[in-house]
Design an enzyme around this catalytic site. Sequence first.
Site, PDB file in Angstrom:
ATOM      1  N   GLU A  13       0.814  -1.217   0.000  1.00 57.34           N
ATOM      2  CA  GLU A  13       0.000   0.000   0.000  1.00 57.34           C
ATOM      3  C   GLU A  13       0.851   1.272   0.000  1.00 57.34           C
ATOM      4  O   GLU A  13       0.355   2.365   0.281  1.00 57.34           O
ATOM      5  CB  GLU A  13      -0.915  -0.015   1.222  1.00 57.34           C
ATOM      6  CG  GLU A  13      -1.880  -1.181   1.243  1.00 57.34           C
ATOM      7  CD  GLU A  13      -2.558  -1.355   2.585  1.00 57.34           C
ATOM      8  OE1 GLU A  13      -3.397  -0.508   2.923  1.00 57.34           O
ATOM      9  OE2 GLU A  13      -2.248  -2.333   3.293  1.00 57.34           O
ATOM     10  N   SER A 173      -6.426  -2.228   2.248  1.00 56.17           N
ATOM     11  CA  SER A 173      -6.833  -1.728   0.932  1.00 56.17           C
ATOM     12  C   SER A 173      -7.330  -2.853   0.029  1.00 56.17           C
ATOM     13  O   SER A 173      -7.179  -2.805  -1.188  1.00 56.17           O
ATOM     14  CB  SER A 173      -5.680  -0.971   0.248  1.00 56.17           C
ATOM     15  OG  SER A 173      -5.392   0.210   0.942  1.00 56.17           O
ATOM     16  N   TYR A 245      -9.371   3.343  -5.539  1.00 53.73           N
ATOM     17  CA  TYR A 245      -8.479   4.442  -5.910  1.00 53.73           C
ATOM     18  C   TYR A 245      -8.474   4.797  -7.398  1.00 53.73           C
ATOM     19  O   TYR A 245      -7.923   5.833  -7.762  1.00 53.73           O
ATOM     20  CB  TYR A 245      -7.058   4.115  -5.441  1.00 53.73           C
ATOM     21  CG  TYR A 245      -6.989   4.003  -3.933  1.00 53.73           C
ATOM     22  CD1 TYR A 245      -7.101   5.136  -3.130  1.00 53.73           C
ATOM     23  CD2 TYR A 245      -6.864   2.775  -3.303  1.00 53.73           C
ATOM     24  CE1 TYR A 245      -7.075   5.044  -1.751  1.00 53.73           C
ATOM     25  CE2 TYR A 245      -6.826   2.670  -1.918  1.00 53.73           C
ATOM     26  CZ  TYR A 245      -6.931   3.810  -1.150  1.00 53.73           C
ATOM     27  OH  TYR A 245      -6.912   3.705   0.217  1.00 53.73           O
ATOM     28  N   ARG A 284     -11.875   3.497  11.579  1.00 53.86           N
ATOM     29  CA  ARG A 284     -12.992   3.329  10.659  1.00 53.86           C
ATOM     30  C   ARG A 284     -13.401   1.864  10.646  1.00 53.86           C
ATOM     31  O   ARG A 284     -12.558   0.981  10.481  1.00 53.86           O
ATOM     32  CB  ARG A 284     -12.587   3.752   9.239  1.00 53.86           C
ATOM     33  CG  ARG A 284     -13.739   3.973   8.279  1.00 53.86           C
ATOM     34  CD  ARG A 284     -13.277   4.025   6.833  1.00 53.86           C
ATOM     35  NE  ARG A 284     -12.898   2.695   6.361  1.00 53.86           N
ATOM     36  CZ  ARG A 284     -11.766   2.421   5.710  1.00 53.86           C
ATOM     37  NH1 ARG A 284     -10.879   3.372   5.470  1.00 53.86           N
ATOM     38  NH2 ARG A 284     -11.508   1.185   5.316  1.00 53.86           N
ATOM     39  N   ASP A 286     -15.751  -1.120   8.947  1.00 56.72           N
ATOM     40  CA  ASP A 286     -16.434  -1.473   7.706  1.00 56.72           C
ATOM     41  C   ASP A 286     -17.456  -2.570   7.960  1.00 56.72           C
ATOM     42  O   ASP A 286     -17.254  -3.453   8.813  1.00 56.72           O
ATOM     43  CB  ASP A 286     -15.429  -1.945   6.658  1.00 56.72           C
ATOM     44  CG  ASP A 286     -14.374  -0.890   6.353  1.00 56.72           C
ATOM     45  OD1 ASP A 286     -14.667   0.312   6.536  1.00 56.72           O
ATOM     46  OD2 ASP A 286     -13.255  -1.263   5.942  1.00 56.72           O
ATOM     47  N   GLU A 298     -14.355  -5.380   9.582  1.00 58.05           N
ATOM     48  CA  GLU A 298     -13.059  -5.094  10.193  1.00 58.05           C
ATOM     49  C   GLU A 298     -12.988  -3.637  10.607  1.00 58.05           C
ATOM     50  O   GLU A 298     -13.841  -2.823  10.232  1.00 58.05           O
ATOM     51  CB  GLU A 298     -11.917  -5.421   9.232  1.00 58.05           C
ATOM     52  CG  GLU A 298     -11.956  -4.641   7.929  1.00 58.05           C
ATOM     53  CD  GLU A 298     -10.928  -5.140   6.927  1.00 58.05           C
ATOM     54  OE1 GLU A 298     -10.694  -6.369   6.885  1.00 58.05           O
ATOM     55  OE2 GLU A 298     -10.373  -4.318   6.195  1.00 58.05           O
ATOM     56  N   ASN A 300     -10.166  -0.343  10.858  1.00 54.79           N
ATOM     57  CA  ASN A 300      -8.896   0.188  10.367  1.00 54.79           C
ATOM     58  C   ASN A 300      -8.464   1.320  11.300  1.00 54.79           C
ATOM     59  O   ASN A 300      -9.203   2.301  11.473  1.00 54.79           O
ATOM     60  CB  ASN A 300      -9.096   0.707   8.939  1.00 54.79           C
ATOM     61  CG  ASN A 300      -7.815   1.117   8.263  1.00 54.79           C
ATOM     62  OD1 ASN A 300      -6.916   1.664   8.890  1.00 54.79           O
ATOM     63  ND2 ASN A 300      -7.737   0.881   6.968  1.00 54.79           N
ATOM     64  N   GLY A 304      -7.147   5.651   5.255  1.00 53.63           N
ATOM     65  CA  GLY A 304      -6.525   6.507   4.253  1.00 53.63           C
ATOM     66  C   GLY A 304      -6.988   7.949   4.312  1.00 53.63           C
ATOM     67  O   GLY A 304      -8.097   8.257   4.762  1.00 53.63           O
TER      68      GLY A 304
END
Length: 351
Positions: A13, A173, A245, A284, A286, A298, A300, A304
């Site tokens: 990443e 990611s 992305y 964050r 998800d 999960e 994070n 990002g």
Amino acid sequence: MRIVVLYGGISPERDISVKSGTRVADALSTRGHVVAGILITGEGRFVLQREPATGPTSAGRGPWSAAEFLSFLEGWRPDVVFLGLHGRGGEDGAIQGFLEWSGIPYTGSSVGPSALAMDKTAFKAVLVELGAPTAPHVTLTRDEWVDDRRSALGRGCVVAGLPGVIKLPASGSSIGVWIVHDSKTCEEYLDRAFREETRVLWEAYRPGRELTAAVLDDPETGQPVPLPVVEIRPRGEFFDLDSKYAPGGAEELAPAPIAAEIAGELQEWAVRIHRRIDGRGYSRTDAMLTDDGLVILETNTLPGLTEGSLLPKAAAAAGIEFDDLVERIALAASRTPADASARPREFHAGS
């Protein structure tokens, strides 16, 4: 404030991290902070890419070893290190442990929470302990795969089933994530996964609407405050690296057009998980919204911060512009000292 922004790193990443870190450094400079931008190369060396307007430059620009970078920190003494890193070496507690030696505060969670959230197999145990809604799952090891793959496949099919999702335990990611619909494809991706890792997570595939809920610690109270939920509508089968992305890879809606009670439930889980793992600063979580309700995936601990990232979109939906967001994160971290118990009392780089 004097701020070091770290980006790059040794994980796949790396390119995303460079985008996050560069954007953070630009925003903090715009706010009048003195910023030094440090790139971590793929070999784990440190390069001063963005020289601070003030401070010592006698160390040159690098590449530096870890000890030389620590000497730079001790000489320049920034108020905070802003971590723009992602993936292995950046989110897993490694750089956090290194920074504890410096005694300089850094953004994001400390060593333990970072390592726990990064390890998908260990994090599943946290979800189970909390009673969070999560998909059936099993952890397979390379040893059992080599010894008797038929038995391992059978166990996975019984516990998690097909279609399923094969995940490397410490990637982000959506790197190292494969949706498998039959046993032949599953076996192929497990072979691939075990060439890279000694453990693999296999969980049941639960299709639905992809959601994410970020939390941001309140700068005054330190308590986690949920941001608006974001819905992700990827163009492909799921929210993979390209969807995240590549231009037009996904549509992201903030706030998510979902029922208020569903949004509130996900926000509550995001806060509970952040507290349970002793998260710090921001995180964050998800999830999937299936026909049967939420399924937590999960969390994070260093999400990002690129233009296409979800945390800035959630913050914007709450009326927090990007420059305000990163300054708020940096200011909050600067008031949180590194864990002095994690390093010797007398330590000097190069000694």
